[in-house]
Motif scaffolding. Sequence first.
Motif, PDB file in Angstrom:
ATOM      1  N   ASP A  16     -48.911 -33.374  22.099  1.00  0.00           N
ATOM      2  CA  ASP A  16     -50.231 -34.618  22.771  1.00  0.00           C
ATOM      3  C   ASP A  16     -51.357 -34.003  21.943  1.00  0.00           C
ATOM      4  OD1 ASP A  16     -48.745 -36.326  23.674  1.00  0.00           O
ATOM      5  OD2 ASP A  16     -48.620 -35.591  26.086  1.00  0.00           O
ATOM      6  N   ASN A  17     -51.877 -34.575  21.395  1.00  0.00           N
ATOM      7  CA  ASN A  17     -53.517 -34.757  20.578  1.00  0.00           C
ATOM      8  C   ASN A  17     -53.339 -32.660  19.943  1.00  0.00           C
ATOM      9  OD1 ASN A  17     -54.759 -35.968  22.364  1.00  0.00           O
ATOM     10  ND2 ASN A  17     -54.843 -34.950  23.868  1.00  0.00           N
ATOM     11  N   VAL A  18     -52.183 -32.991  18.931  1.00  0.00           N
ATOM     12  CA  VAL A  18     -51.911 -31.889  17.884  1.00  0.00           C
ATOM     13  C   VAL A  18     -52.342 -32.192  16.536  1.00  0.00           C
ATOM     14  CG1 VAL A  18     -50.581 -30.046  17.234  1.00  0.00           C
ATOM     15  CG2 VAL A  18     -50.091 -30.789  19.465  1.00  0.00           C
ATOM     16  N   GLY A  19     -53.255 -31.763  15.616  1.00  0.00           N
ATOM     17  CA  GLY A  19     -53.473 -31.959  14.804  1.00  0.00           C
ATOM     18  C   GLY A  19     -52.409 -32.456  13.745  1.00  0.00           C
ATOM     19  N   SER A  20     -52.342 -32.963  12.589  1.00  0.00           N
ATOM     20  CA  SER A  20     -51.572 -33.601  11.794  1.00  0.00           C
ATOM     21  C   SER A  20     -51.244 -31.774  10.882  1.00  0.00           C
ATOM     22  CB  SER A  20     -51.659 -34.152  11.176  1.00  0.00           C
ATOM     23  OG  SER A  20     -52.845 -34.616  10.513  1.00  0.00           O
TER      24      SER A  20
END
Length: 87
Positions: free
Chosen positions: A33-37
Amino acid sequence: MGKVSKPDKNIAYDQKLCQLLDDYTQILVATADNVGSNQLQNIRHGLRGDSVILMGKNTMMKRSVRMHYEKTGNKAFLNLIPLLVVS
């Protein structure tokens, strides 16, 4: 070639997850969750060659694990289900 239907995608995902559960003895379950690409790309690059990454939705993974348990009868797979928390 036509567009692949959703049920066909689910069947392919089930087969891949079941194959990985049979082939490997260690499993790491992580929430993304909420991990950038870019960060996810760096993680995948760091694990390349040593690991296999399979991402999926919680309910699809739970369903696949339950189906694999029913096929194999191995209760150890049921221990994965509480780790797949729907939030």
